[in-house]
Design a protein around this motif. Structure first.
Motif, PDB file in Angstrom:
ATOM      1  N   TRP A  52    -118.101  -4.609 -29.404  1.00 32.99           N
ATOM      2  CA  TRP A  52    -116.987  -4.117 -30.315  1.00 32.99           C
ATOM      3  C   TRP A  52    -116.362  -2.987 -29.720  1.00 32.99           C
ATOM      4  O   TRP A  52    -115.705  -2.667 -30.171  1.00 32.99           O
ATOM      5  CB  TRP A  52    -118.203  -4.284 -31.910  1.00 32.99           C
ATOM      6  N   ASN A  53    -116.867  -1.607 -29.862  1.00 29.77           N
ATOM      7  CA  ASN A  53    -116.018  -0.282 -29.572  1.00 29.77           C
ATOM      8  C   ASN A  53    -115.147  -0.283 -28.471  1.00 29.77           C
ATOM      9  O   ASN A  53    -114.614  -0.784 -28.682  1.00 29.77           O
ATOM     10  CB  ASN A  53    -117.662   0.689 -29.308  1.00 29.77           C
ATOM     11  N   HIS A  64    -113.980  -3.536 -26.993  1.00 26.45           N
ATOM     12  CA  HIS A  64    -113.309  -3.897 -27.347  1.00 26.45           C
ATOM     13  C   HIS A  64    -111.875  -4.092 -28.335  1.00 26.45           C
ATOM     14  O   HIS A  64    -111.120  -3.839 -28.585  1.00 26.45           O
ATOM     15  CB  HIS A  64    -113.827  -5.148 -28.291  1.00 26.45           C
ATOM     16  N   HIS A  65    -112.283  -2.664 -29.184  1.00 20.80           N
ATOM     17  CA  HIS A  65    -111.596  -2.988 -29.965  1.00 20.80           C
ATOM     18  C   HIS A  65    -110.138  -1.400 -29.531  1.00 20.80           C
ATOM     19  O   HIS A  65    -109.039  -1.461 -29.420  1.00 20.80           O
ATOM     20  CB  HIS A  65    -112.552  -1.409 -31.281  1.00 20.80           C
TER      21      HIS A  65
END
Lengths: 195, 195, 195, 195
Positions: free
Chosen positions: C57-58, C60-61
């Motif tokens: 998630w990190n 990807h952001h």
């Protein structure tokens, strides 16, 4: 707190509620059309609840659209509404799996009633905070639908023990009441109130 | 990273947590009111956890509102908090299904404790990054609720083996502490601290 | 298509993946501490996967932060990544429930590998669209972590049949590699590459 | 109502649908590669449905991008589409668990058909509201894909009782039709229409 985050969170919860209800539609182990038949009441209950959650989402949006500032009271009134909505998958599953038996049908109506009251409380909390001359107070007007719905649920709950079909007809009737934007009726009733 | 995306992701996770907890309320196969009775402790545990998750969501929002810049440390402190919150459905289900037995009640309190510590660590991480004169540091003040809560959980965990009712009363008490915005108590305690 | 909607949708999917993994932690029917013991490997596998999803998630952001324009290719490369991430709850549950047996551990590694490749493909698709002088290409640099991780997964998959502990140690090692922002190692390796 | 909130809510529902489909991939109790074999049809059905939901999400986004104002009709047409999409996890699970048996394959196609019709109705509702000269009407053009897909589903449903493989080939063909942005075919067909 900004309204947008309350909206986003509520949308998230409502999106999950509307979707996990479908998990009550358990995949049958056999492969004939006849194996879908016992699922029919679960499916119909799902359709009804889907429409109800859709109506709540729609109305909730319009209500928050008229809300500028979110207080602690509004926040908890909103969570209270989400709480009762979160019980929809349970009551839908119970009513559906038991082919609309009396007690589950009554409990289904009870949760509908509590959600309607929670919605009313939230509406009051917002109007209290915004003043009786606010946009929301004006938009709602006499709110005959909001007042009629709980009465019909209150009727439907005991009637489930006479016949669950009466109760379910009432639930469907209330859903249609909100679904169909019949402006003639609305205007007529509003006019009647004024007379 | 902007705070808004951290907020949006946390909101998503919290919305899912609050909603999947209801899946522990398993639909009974029989159709009488009596068949709901064994679900009562699960339902009550659900209500309690719903309120707790609501409190966390509320406080989390206010905390991030005071946060401008998100560092790697803040991001992982936030994920750490979400991790403990994600265990709420499990501990809620275990405590509820076993009619508030001792060990599940203690484990429920342990996860509450870890979530409170994770929240505290996140708060520290934000204040460290923003400076002790920051808006968040000022908004929190002495943070007596944040300090009292873990102490009460620590008390409740061993007391679950005396009586789970004591522990659950403590859990309810802490929830009410955060729920009721009693400014008199708050101000009194703040004043007392100053004296 | 704007990047924000791709981000929002990906966040939603990732938030659900990270949360439904916890559903593999099945509530035990008995109430002693000993009844939690068989859940320990499931719990540990959950922790590991939670960290992995958090890392994705990190990263990807950060990757999307460097992306201005979303093409059809980027969109499907992104869905391809979400597809492999969506298998994490399955492989986590399988490995956990079987106390880290060989085959489930190897399959867990295979899905990690495919997610890493999907991430790499997405990165390539963005850089291709944005040009080799783009912000993302510069931000990634030599990307030694992105290159080392699949190699370690490829090692871990056959080693699961020697001992699942070796494979799991490798999975943990890769997670720590991404988790700990060790700039010294990073800079050293980058310098080495330049020499 | 602003389009953004309709988009956000739809994204939430679609993200949940795409993710809970994976819950039909039940974790096997044994630990050999052979134990994954019975899951293969469930997995393949999951892949197919994942791609379909991805296509819907993608097209839905483009459609709403051309929509300025959301009426009550558009809102309910959108919920109607989400309703049929929400049945994908059920039909995917049923078809997958029964190794692509005839009836589940036909029902899978029926839900695909209804989703396609729901999408078409939503498109009509938006064009009606925006006018035939609107951006959406221009962007869609002759919409041969949107017209061909339901025809192919209609063919696939009865053919499932001849051989489910024919039906599934048709489902895959339609998915590829939407997936591969073959502009040559598109332009050719458009030209042909004009002649």
């Amino acid at each position: 707190m900004k309204t947008t985050r309350l909206e986003a969170f509520s949308d998230g919860v409502i999106a999950i509620i509307i979707t996990i209800m479908v998990l009550e539609l358990k995949v049958p182990h056999a492969t004939e059309f006849a194996d879908l038949k016992p699922l029919l009441p679960v499916f119909l209950a799902y359709v009804l609840s889907f429409i109800y959650v859709g109506i709540y989402w729609n109305n909730h949006h319009h209500m928050l659209h008229c809300t500028k500032h979110v207080t602690g009271g509004i926040l908890w009134a909103n969570l209270h509404l989400l709480f009762w909505l979160s019980l929809f998958p349970f009551t839908t599953g119970w009513m559906g799996e038991n082919h609309l038996a009396s007690t589950p049908t009554a409990v289904y109506g009870y949760v509908l009633l509590m959600a309607a009251l929670a919605y009313y409380i939230l509406q009051r909390a917002i109007i209290t905070q915004q003043g009786r001359d606010s946009l929301l107070a004006a938009a709602i007007g006499y709110d005959w639908k909001g007042k009629l719905s709980p009465v019909l649920y209150l009727l439907a709950i005991p009637l489930a023990f006479v016949s669950p079909w009466i109760s379910n007809s009432l639930y469907i009737f209330v859903a249609l009441l909100w679904l169909i934007p019949d402006r003639r009726i609305e205007r007529a009733l509003v006019t009647q109130d004024k007379v």
